[in-house]
Design an enzyme around this catalytic site. Structure first.
Site, PDB file in Angstrom:
ATOM      1  N   ARG A 239       1.069  -1.054   0.280  1.00  0.00           N
ATOM      2  CA  ARG A 239      -0.176  -0.223   0.277  1.00  0.00           C
ATOM      3  C   ARG A 239       1.124   1.035   0.053  1.00  0.00           C
ATOM      4  NH1 ARG A 239      -4.426  -0.694   2.451  1.00  0.00           N
ATOM      5  NH2 ARG A 239      -3.666  -2.325   4.371  1.00  0.00           N
ATOM      6  N   TYR A 240       1.223   1.197   1.011  1.00  0.00           N
ATOM      7  CA  TYR A 240       2.795   2.662   1.101  1.00  0.00           C
ATOM      8  C   TYR A 240       4.020   2.148   0.446  1.00  0.00           C
ATOM      9  CZ  TYR A 240      -0.428   3.525   5.374  1.00  0.00           C
ATOM     10  OH  TYR A 240      -0.913   3.383   5.370  1.00  0.00           O
TER      11      TYR A 240
ATOM     12  N   ARG B  44       6.917  -0.031   2.077  1.00  0.00           N
ATOM     13  CA  ARG B  44       6.869  -1.543   2.781  1.00  0.00           C
ATOM     14  C   ARG B  44       6.155  -2.208   2.523  1.00  0.00           C
ATOM     15  NH1 ARG B  44       5.548   3.492   5.153  1.00  0.00           N
ATOM     16  NH2 ARG B  44       3.277   3.620   5.477  1.00  0.00           N
TER      17      ARG B  44
ATOM     18  N   CYS C 202      -5.068 -16.950  14.227  1.00  0.00           N
ATOM     19  CA  CYS C 202      -4.329 -16.000  15.723  1.00  0.00           C
ATOM     20  C   CYS C 202      -4.957 -17.133  17.071  1.00  0.00           C
ATOM     21  CB  CYS C 202      -5.398 -14.489  15.452  1.00  0.00           C
ATOM     22  SG  CYS C 202      -5.715 -13.558  14.331  1.00  0.00           S
TER      23      CYS C 202
ATOM     24  N   CYS D  43     -10.584 -11.588  17.733  1.00  0.00           N
ATOM     25  CA  CYS D  43     -11.402 -10.380  18.755  1.00  0.00           C
ATOM     26  C   CYS D  43     -12.319  -9.923  18.418  1.00  0.00           C
ATOM     27  CB  CYS D  43     -10.301  -9.438  18.510  1.00  0.00           C
ATOM     28  SG  CYS D  43      -8.740  -9.916  18.599  1.00  0.00           S
TER      29      CYS D  43
ATOM     30  N   CYS E 117     -12.692  -7.544  15.123  1.00  0.00           N
ATOM     31  CA  CYS E 117     -11.558  -7.433  13.832  1.00  0.00           C
ATOM     32  C   CYS E 117     -11.027  -7.203  12.521  1.00  0.00           C
ATOM     33  CB  CYS E 117     -11.296  -8.945  14.045  1.00  0.00           C
ATOM     34  SG  CYS E 117      -9.449  -9.447  12.270  1.00  0.00           S
TER      35      CYS E 117
ATOM     36  N   ARG F  16      -9.693  -7.527   9.949  1.00  0.00           N
ATOM     37  CA  ARG F  16      -9.400  -9.084   9.284  1.00  0.00           C
ATOM     38  C   ARG F  16     -10.849 -10.475   9.283  1.00  0.00           C
ATOM     39  NH1 ARG F  16      -3.376  -7.585   8.860  1.00  0.00           N
ATOM     40  NH2 ARG F  16      -3.591  -6.358   7.112  1.00  0.00           N
TER      41      ARG F  16
ATOM     42  N   ASP G 196     -12.148  -0.408  12.626  1.00  0.00           N
ATOM     43  CA  ASP G 196     -12.502  -0.178  11.647  1.00  0.00           C
ATOM     44  C   ASP G 196     -14.297  -0.284  10.728  1.00  0.00           C
ATOM     45  OD1 ASP G 196      -9.619   0.882  10.362  1.00  0.00           O
ATOM     46  OD2 ASP G 196      -9.486  -0.736  11.131  1.00  0.00           O
TER      47      ASP G 196
ATOM     48  N   ASP H 238      -7.756   4.132   9.190  1.00  0.00           N
ATOM     49  CA  ASP H 238      -6.749   3.718   8.481  1.00  0.00           C
ATOM     50  C   ASP H 238      -8.186   4.139   6.958  1.00  0.00           C
ATOM     51  OD1 ASP H 238      -5.629   1.619   6.686  1.00  0.00           O
ATOM     52  OD2 ASP H 238      -5.181   0.886   9.080  1.00  0.00           O
TER      53      ASP H 238
ATOM     54  N   LYS I 263      -3.800   4.981   6.432  1.00  0.00           N
ATOM     55  CA  LYS I 263      -3.601   6.036   7.616  1.00  0.00           C
ATOM     56  C   LYS I 263      -3.877   6.924   7.363  1.00  0.00           C
ATOM     57  CE  LYS I 263      -2.696   1.728  10.229  1.00  0.00           C
ATOM     58  NZ  LYS I 263      -1.856   0.991   9.351  1.00  0.00           N
TER      59      LYS I 263
END
Ligand code: SF4
Length: 351
Positions: free
Chosen positions: A88-89, A92, A101, A105, A108, A110, A271, A308, A315
């Protein structure tokens, strides 16, 4: 107790009520469910708003989807040139090694992509292709290992990935994003710590923690094992209604991070993940919290509050803002607000 993975197990251990079972079966059919024993032990059964339970115990509120909620709320797919990579950037990439995981959560971002019924890990071929992508893009300075939680993988597998990254000259930094030090602190063994360090690269670990109670003595020791090995830690926290949307809790959390040698890094606005509206705090609440932290805590304890942008645009910091431009043309000047809310012209007017 082992990790709880089904509504029946949550019911059997007293985390949910029998009348919720049907609805929670529907939640579990849609989203991954999992609560590790170290975090389950923290839950106060007498508190119906327990901040640890709110994060991990499934709720029928997750079945309510708002029109603005998105399956891919931060737009990973739009920036994924190849399986396992999100670029995206410019400098990185994300390298998603696994979709599993240690805990799941309830908020989450994702949640449509993680869980045991999703592909568990990149296949050897897909991993080789992802590493080839990194190797052939010299602008990639940092690789962020995320998922899923990369630290669910064995030290042997992590070591193998790190050795591949070690051989790519232009990669200087490898960052792990993980819940493991708090979800299962015993997994942060000396062997694992050695596995994620390689010569010539700086390894960072971003630890996801949302409430100060998660930083148990065992979790603090796990973090210390990483820091003592020369691995800097930074924090990630999601602003969550009923969990950490008060000045007292957020201040205690940020101070606890610094005491554990974890630099507060990001406070994320929740999100727009499906079925998470009940946990999403208002942006105005987040801005007021940030303002109150600025007024009362050391500069070391200040995270950056970020959103985001849906669609994959990355972000952006969302304030609050302390600098205002007023007037126009010849009369334009700046007003800067101090930590007490007092406003001052800048530069100061001549006396
Ligand atoms: S640890 Fe991260 S990826 Fe895994 S469920 Fe929680 S927020 Fe999602």
């Amino acid at each position: 107790m082992t990790t709880l993975r089904t509504p029946k197990q949550f019911l059997d251990h007293g985390f949910t009520q029998p009348e919720q079972r049907t609805a929670l079966e529907a939640v579990a059919a849609r989203y991954a469910v999992g609560l590790s024993a170290p975090l389950a032990k923290l839950i106060d059964h007498n508190d119906s708003s327990d901040p640890i339970a709110l994060q991990f115990v499934p709720s029928e509120a997750e079945l309510q989807r708002r029109p603005e909620e998105l399956n891919d709320p931060i737009g990973d797919d739009a920036f994924s040139p190849i399986e396992g990579i999100v670029h995206r950037y410019p400098d990185r990439v994300l390298l998603k090694l696994t979709h599993v995981c240690a805990v799941y959560c309830r908020f989450c971002f994702r949640r449509e992509m993680v869980g045991p019924d999703k592909p568990r890990a990149l296949s050897p071929q897909a991993l080789a292709q992802a590493l080839a992508y990194i190797r052939t893009h010299p602008e990639i300075w940092e690789v962020i290992l995320t998922g899923g939680d990369p630290l669910v993988l064995s030290p042997r597998r992590l070591r193998a990935v790190m050795k591949k990254l070690e051989s790519i000259d232009h990669v200087k930094v490898v960052r792990f994003h993980t819940r493991m030090p708090i979800a299962d602190p015993a997994r942060i063994t000396p062997t694992l710590v050695r596995a994620i360090k390689v010569r010539g690269k700086a390894t960072y670990v971003a630890v996801h923690v949302n409430h100060p109670r998660e930083l148990t003595p065992e979790a603090r020791s796990a973090c210390a094992r990483l820091v003592d090995a020369g691995i800097p830690l930074v924090s990630q926290t999601v602003l969550l209604a009923g969990v950490n949307d008060s000045t007292e809790v957020m201040a205690e959390l940020m101070r606890a991070f610094v005491e554990c040698r974890i630099k507060p890094y990001y406070l994320h606005q929740g999100d727009l993940a499906p079925g998470t509206a009940h946990l999403r705090a208002e942006i105005g609440t987040g801005q007021e919290l940030m303002r109150s932290l600025r007024g009362r805590l050391s500069g070391l304890c200040q995270p950056t509050y970020v959103l985001d942008i849906p669609g994959g645009y990355g972000k952006s910091p969302i304030g609050p803002n302390y600098l205002e431009r007023t007037g126009s043309n010849g009369s334009a000047h700046l007003i800067i607000e101090d930590f007490n809310g007092r406003r001052h012209p800048y530069p100061p007017r001549a006396i």
